[in-house]
Scaffold this motif. Sequence first.
Motif, PDB file in Angstrom:
ATOM      1  N   ASP A 341       0.914  -1.200  -0.027  1.00 56.72           N
ATOM      2  CA  ASP A 341      -0.055  -0.149  -0.205  1.00 56.72           C
ATOM      3  C   ASP A 341       1.146   1.123  -0.070  1.00 56.72           C
ATOM      4  O   ASP A 341       2.166   1.154   0.287  1.00 56.72           O
ATOM      5  N   TRP A 342       0.347   2.353  -0.221  1.00 58.71           N
ATOM      6  CA  TRP A 342       1.230   3.602  -0.334  1.00 58.71           C
ATOM      7  C   TRP A 342       1.843   3.721   1.010  1.00 58.71           C
ATOM      8  O   TRP A 342       3.189   4.396   0.851  1.00 58.71           O
ATOM      9  N   PRO A 378      -9.290  -2.151  -0.933  1.00 54.50           N
ATOM     10  CA  PRO A 378      -8.951  -0.958  -1.906  1.00 54.50           C
ATOM     11  C   PRO A 378      -7.580  -0.309  -1.574  1.00 54.50           C
ATOM     12  O   PRO A 378      -7.598  -0.188  -0.370  1.00 54.50           O
ATOM     13  N   LEU A 379      -6.934   0.064  -2.540  1.00 54.42           N
ATOM     14  CA  LEU A 379      -5.785   0.763  -2.329  1.00 54.42           C
ATOM     15  C   LEU A 379      -6.303   2.426  -2.268  1.00 54.42           C
ATOM     16  O   LEU A 379      -6.820   3.059  -3.215  1.00 54.42           O
ATOM     17  N   THR A 380      -6.158   3.135  -1.127  1.00 53.45           N
ATOM     18  CA  THR A 380      -6.291   4.427  -1.194  1.00 53.45           C
ATOM     19  C   THR A 380      -5.212   5.212  -0.935  1.00 53.45           C
ATOM     20  O   THR A 380      -3.890   4.715  -0.447  1.00 53.45           O
ATOM     21  N   GLY A 381      -5.141   6.570  -1.112  1.00 57.27           N
ATOM     22  CA  GLY A 381      -4.174   7.568  -0.550  1.00 57.27           C
ATOM     23  C   GLY A 381      -3.442   7.837  -1.809  1.00 57.27           C
ATOM     24  O   GLY A 381      -3.901   7.751  -3.010  1.00 57.27           O
ATOM     25  N   ARG A 382      -2.514   8.565  -1.809  1.00 55.42           N
ATOM     26  CA  ARG A 382      -1.697   9.191  -2.804  1.00 55.42           C
ATOM     27  C   ARG A 382      -0.552   8.272  -3.285  1.00 55.42           C
ATOM     28  O   ARG A 382       0.224   7.782  -2.272  1.00 55.42           O
ATOM     29  N   GLY A 400      -5.000  -0.814  -8.278  1.00 55.18           N
ATOM     30  CA  GLY A 400      -5.822  -0.413  -7.088  1.00 55.18           C
ATOM     31  C   GLY A 400      -6.412  -1.131  -5.928  1.00 55.18           C
ATOM     32  O   GLY A 400      -7.172  -0.833  -5.209  1.00 55.18           O
ATOM     33  N   ARG A 402      -4.667  -3.202  -2.291  1.00 49.71           N
ATOM     34  CA  ARG A 402      -3.950  -3.105  -1.419  1.00 49.71           C
ATOM     35  C   ARG A 402      -3.600  -4.721  -0.925  1.00 49.71           C
ATOM     36  O   ARG A 402      -4.624  -5.424  -0.628  1.00 49.71           O
TER      37      ARG A 402
END
Length: 418
Positions: A341-342, A378-382, A400, A402
Amino acid sequence: MTGDMTADIDRLRRLLGNSEIAWLRARVRRRLERGRPLTGSITLAHATAEQRRAVELLLGRRVGTGASISVRLAEVDRILRDSGACPDGLAAAVELLDGPVRDRVRERAENAAAWRAAFAPLDAAVRGRAELDGWRAWLDSTGLVRRLTAGPEEAAGVLCRLAAVVERLPSSGIPLGRLAAETCGDAHALDEGSALATLALSAARALAGLPHTGEGTAEARRAAWAAVGVHLDELSSVVLSLGLPGDDHTPLGRLLGTARTAGEPLVLTLRQLHRHRGPLPAPGLVRLCENPVVIAAAADDLGPACPPLVCVSGRPSTAVWRLLELLEAGGAEFAYHGDFDWGGIAIAAAVRERVGWRPWRYDAPSYLAALATVSGGPLTGRPRPAPWDPELTAAMAERGVRVDEELVLSGLLADLRG
């Protein structure tokens, strides 16, 4: 003024000093305070009969029958001069009746200059440090310093000490109290609750790549300081390891040796690591993981046979950095795995910049292979760059999804067995 001063003042008070015409004096004062000329007209809407009679007495004529009154300031100025009530005119009359007029234009200019001077030491400290540009702009846009201090005089002292703190960050590992003593002359200057502590913590978060404001918990504060090499105390900063080799002639070496023989994870404090002299000899490769679950699973699965393994536990604490430095000095090389993930990418990049490592199932092919066998969230963030494999960032952004480290434990354990 000319003539009999008492008579002039009495005449002035009759013409301009009564309460029914106070609105006119107030309007004139506001203009003077703002540096505007006394020209044109001013209007009072919904004037009372008493206010109308007061203006007519001043002007010596009728002012109409409408609901509002308009008065030309040049006419008032001429009347005051010609009548002898105030030969110096309307501006002087307002000061005689209601006191000196503030020069708000000058005050604003002086206040702005005082704030610029207050920020000057901090601006010098951040100049040329691109990683702090956004934070410095954020201080201005939020007005945080102005809200935390009583004015530029108080702020000047706070910002001077803040500049000294910022110049020392990031650190290679220093207690918060010592940092405060060496930069501010007070070991408690950075204790939670003060304006300086709030501002310094936001700077630490900026340097660590974190949002400038965060959770107000003690753990979040500790993690932010740890990310820039500052620890709140030597016992709360810890690192989790498994299978690290020890020795028989140092306290830390004996601890490591006992834990390795038992096949048990070992929690090391920063105090123990600081008191160790010299490097920690490490045979070749030390694997790094992001989450304690990997350590626990490896201990259950391999016990004493587990090769050297260190957990960074999210954003590395000062104890993590210290252990990695000791291992690197002892000749260790590192292989890294973390969450896909980010946040995990950012942590991995920070570790790579500090000690260097090669990917351990932590590249684009490994990410795509994991997606074929597990269901991530779900992959979130910048999106964050992955310098060791730019294709990894592209693949994660495209898919997209995680993938937490726990979902690929079987592959990691297989590598450790091998």
